[in-house]
Write a protein that holds these residues in place. Structure first.
Motif, PDB file in Angstrom:
ATOM      1  N   ILE A  18       0.828  -1.205   0.000  1.00 17.85           N
ATOM      2  CA  ILE A  18       0.000   0.000   0.000  1.00 17.85           C
ATOM      3  C   ILE A  18       0.864   1.258   0.000  1.00 17.85           C
ATOM      4  N   LEU A  19       1.850   1.301   0.888  1.00 10.73           N
ATOM      5  CA  LEU A  19       2.682   2.496   1.008  1.00 10.73           C
ATOM      6  C   LEU A  19       3.624   2.654  -0.182  1.00 10.73           C
ATOM      7  N   GLY A  20       4.094   1.537  -0.730  1.00  7.97           N
ATOM      8  CA  GLY A  20       4.927   1.606  -1.937  1.00  7.97           C
ATOM      9  C   GLY A  20       4.140   2.168  -3.115  1.00  7.97           C
ATOM     10  N   LEU A  21       2.929   1.661  -3.294  1.00 13.18           N
ATOM     11  CA  LEU A  21       2.073   2.157  -4.370  1.00 13.18           C
ATOM     12  C   LEU A  21       1.747   3.631  -4.164  1.00 13.18           C
ATOM     13  N   ALA A  22       1.373   4.002  -2.942  1.00 14.06           N
ATOM     14  CA  ALA A  22       1.014   5.394  -2.669  1.00 14.06           C
ATOM     15  C   ALA A  22       2.198   6.334  -2.876  1.00 14.06           C
ATOM     16  N   THR A  23       3.381   5.927  -2.427  1.00 17.85           N
ATOM     17  CA  THR A  23       4.575   6.755  -2.604  1.00 17.85           C
ATOM     18  C   THR A  23       4.894   6.921  -4.086  1.00 17.85           C
ATOM     19  N   SER A  24       4.843   5.825  -4.828  1.00 11.79           N
ATOM     20  CA  SER A  24       5.133   5.889  -6.262  1.00 11.79           C
ATOM     21  C   SER A  24       4.099   6.718  -7.014  1.00 11.79           C
ATOM     22  N   LEU A  25       2.831   6.585  -6.633  1.00 11.94           N
ATOM     23  CA  LEU A  25       1.799   7.408  -7.273  1.00 11.94           C
ATOM     24  C   LEU A  25       2.010   8.886  -6.962  1.00 11.94           C
TER      25      LEU A  25
ATOM     26  N   LEU B 165       9.721   3.444   4.203  1.00 14.20           N
ATOM     27  CA  LEU B 165      10.079   3.446   5.629  1.00 14.20           C
ATOM     28  C   LEU B 165       9.445   4.620   6.363  1.00 14.20           C
ATOM     29  N   HIS B 166       9.427   5.797   5.732  1.00  9.10           N
ATOM     30  CA  HIS B 166       8.739   6.938   6.343  1.00  9.10           C
ATOM     31  C   HIS B 166       7.252   6.610   6.538  1.00  9.10           C
ATOM     32  N   GLY B 167       6.671   5.933   5.555  1.00  6.05           N
ATOM     33  CA  GLY B 167       5.266   5.549   5.658  1.00  6.05           C
ATOM     34  C   GLY B 167       5.016   4.550   6.772  1.00  6.05           C
ATOM     35  N   ILE B 168       5.856   3.522   6.877  1.00 10.76           N
ATOM     36  CA  ILE B 168       5.696   2.515   7.926  1.00 10.76           C
ATOM     37  C   ILE B 168       5.847   3.152   9.295  1.00 10.76           C
ATOM     38  N   LEU B 169       6.827   4.032   9.428  1.00  9.53           N
ATOM     39  CA  LEU B 169       7.064   4.706  10.706  1.00  9.53           C
ATOM     40  C   LEU B 169       5.856   5.552  11.110  1.00  9.53           C
ATOM     41  N   CYS B 170       5.319   6.318  10.180  1.00 15.93           N
ATOM     42  CA  CYS B 170       4.167   7.176  10.490  1.00 15.93           C
ATOM     43  C   CYS B 170       2.898   6.363  10.714  1.00 15.93           C
ATOM     44  N   PHE B 171       2.716   5.312   9.943  1.00 15.98           N
ATOM     45  CA  PHE B 171       1.571   4.419  10.153  1.00 15.98           C
ATOM     46  C   PHE B 171       1.617   3.859  11.570  1.00 15.98           C
ATOM     47  N   GLY B 172       2.779   3.344  11.955  1.00 19.50           N
ATOM     48  CA  GLY B 172       2.930   2.801  13.297  1.00 19.50           C
ATOM     49  C   GLY B 172       2.726   3.846  14.376  1.00 19.50           C
ATOM     50  N   ALA B 173       3.189   5.064  14.131  1.00 17.07           N
ATOM     51  CA  ALA B 173       3.043   6.136  15.118  1.00 17.07           C
ATOM     52  C   ALA B 173       1.576   6.493  15.335  1.00 17.07           C
TER      53      ALA B 173
ATOM     54  N   HIS C 103      10.002  10.729   0.600  1.00 17.87           N
ATOM     55  CA  HIS C 103       9.843  10.738   2.054  1.00 17.87           C
ATOM     56  C   HIS C 103       8.503  11.376   2.435  1.00 17.87           C
ATOM     57  N   LEU C 104       8.211  12.497   1.800  1.00 15.27           N
ATOM     58  CA  LEU C 104       6.971  13.225   2.085  1.00 15.27           C
ATOM     59  C   LEU C 104       5.745  12.384   1.726  1.00 15.27           C
ATOM     60  N   TYR C 105       5.730  11.820   0.518  1.00 18.15           N
ATOM     61  CA  TYR C 105       4.568  11.038   0.091  1.00 18.15           C
ATOM     62  C   TYR C 105       4.417   9.769   0.922  1.00 18.15           C
ATOM     63  N   GLY C 106       5.529   9.160   1.286  1.00 19.97           N
ATOM     64  CA  GLY C 106       5.469   7.970   2.135  1.00 19.97           C
ATOM     65  C   GLY C 106       4.888   8.296   3.500  1.00 19.97           C
ATOM     66  N   ALA C 107       5.361   9.386   4.100  1.00 16.39           N
ATOM     67  CA  ALA C 107       4.876   9.781   5.427  1.00 16.39           C
ATOM     68  C   ALA C 107       3.388  10.126   5.392  1.00 16.39           C
ATOM     69  N   ILE C 108       2.981  10.898   4.407  1.00 14.68           N
ATOM     70  CA  ILE C 108       1.560  11.259   4.281  1.00 14.68           C
ATOM     71  C   ILE C 108       0.716  10.000   4.107  1.00 14.68           C
ATOM     72  N   SER C 109       1.179   9.085   3.275  1.00 17.29           N
ATOM     73  CA  SER C 109       0.455   7.833   3.049  1.00 17.29           C
ATOM     74  C   SER C 109       0.354   7.017   4.327  1.00 17.29           C
ATOM     75  N   GLY C 110       1.434   6.990   5.107  1.00 20.39           N
ATOM     76  CA  GLY C 110       1.418   6.252   6.365  1.00 20.39           C
ATOM     77  C   GLY C 110       0.421   6.829   7.356  1.00 20.39           C
ATOM     78  N   VAL C 111       0.378   8.153   7.449  1.00 21.76           N
ATOM     79  CA  VAL C 111      -0.581   8.802   8.340  1.00 21.76           C
ATOM     80  C   VAL C 111      -2.005   8.500   7.881  1.00 21.76           C
ATOM     81  N   LEU C 112      -2.267   8.627   6.573  1.00 20.70           N
ATOM     82  CA  LEU C 112      -3.614   8.359   6.057  1.00 20.70           C
ATOM     83  C   LEU C 112      -4.029   6.909   6.283  1.00 20.70           C
ATOM     84  N   LEU C 113      -3.109   5.974   6.063  1.00 16.33           N
ATOM     85  CA  LEU C 113      -3.414   4.560   6.302  1.00 16.33           C
ATOM     86  C   LEU C 113      -3.692   4.325   7.788  1.00 16.33           C
TER      87      LEU C 113
END
Length: 192
Positions: A90-97, A116-124, A171-181
């Motif tokens: 999910i986060l890979g697709l969202a970051t790439s998109l 990794l930014h996405g996983i970290l923010c998702f977990g947070a 990094h930005l798109y991954g983090a945003i995606s992680g928060v949204l997920l």
């Protein structure tokens, strides 16, 4: 006697092994897997995922493996989390998109850091739901890092070490995606 289950750590370790194996793969394999805007435009959609598993050099790989280790130690043992495999997809697709839609200047991309930014923010976000105060601190720290990156631009010294420009937008798109997920699954995650 302390009993620790290795099961929660296995997906992280498997991801580390896969990225390490791909690092040592022939260049023809890497060229087939990297995020490449032209190839994506020609329908090679696997690159939306596979580009995150590649690295520009050994320093880049080790840096991302260190980040994966930190995230594994923070989040793997916590219950009621989305399987890491789904997070990566999910986060890979969202970051790439995000790169595809908003960062037209990025033609080639490799690296796990956006995910990794996405996983970290998702977990947070789920940490916050489960009552761990560290979740808010992690989100604030990541937000400060991202704000600095967007303001100052890519780190030239780090770019020299990884032999590639640092894709701060990933990094930005991954983090945003992680928060949204995390917000999407917030109410489905039981409180501690």
């Amino acid at each position: 006697m302390l009993s620790v289950s290795i099961k929660p750590y296995l997906p992280y370790l498997l991801l580390g092994v896969i990225t390490s194996i791909l690092f040592w793969s022939p260049d023809t394999v890497k060229l087939t897997l990297e995020y490449n805007r032209s190839a994506l435009a020609n329908g090679e959609l696997w690159r939306l995922f596979s580009g995150h598993l590649l690295h520009s050099n050994l320093y880049h790989l080790l840096l991302n493996l260190a980040g994966l280790l930190v995230i594994m130690l923070l989040h793997a043992p916590l219950p009621h989390r989305l399987n890491l495999g789904w997070q990566i997809l999910i986060l890979g697709l969202a970051t790439s998109l995000g790169l595809w839609l908003f960062s037209h200047q990025i033609d080639l991309y490799v690296g796990l850091s956006g995910v990794l930014h996405g996983i970290l923010c998702f977990g947070a976000v789920l940490d916050i739901r489960q009552g761990y105060r560290s979740g808010l601190l992690i989100l604030l720290g990541v937000a400060a890092k991202l704000a600095f990156e967007q303001y100052a631009g890519p780190d030239a010294e780090l770019a020299a070490k990884i032999a590639a420009e640092v894709a701060i937008d990933a990094h930005l798109y991954g983090a945003i995606s992680g928060v949204l997920l995390g917000l999407l699954l917030f109410n489905r995650t039981p409180r501690r």
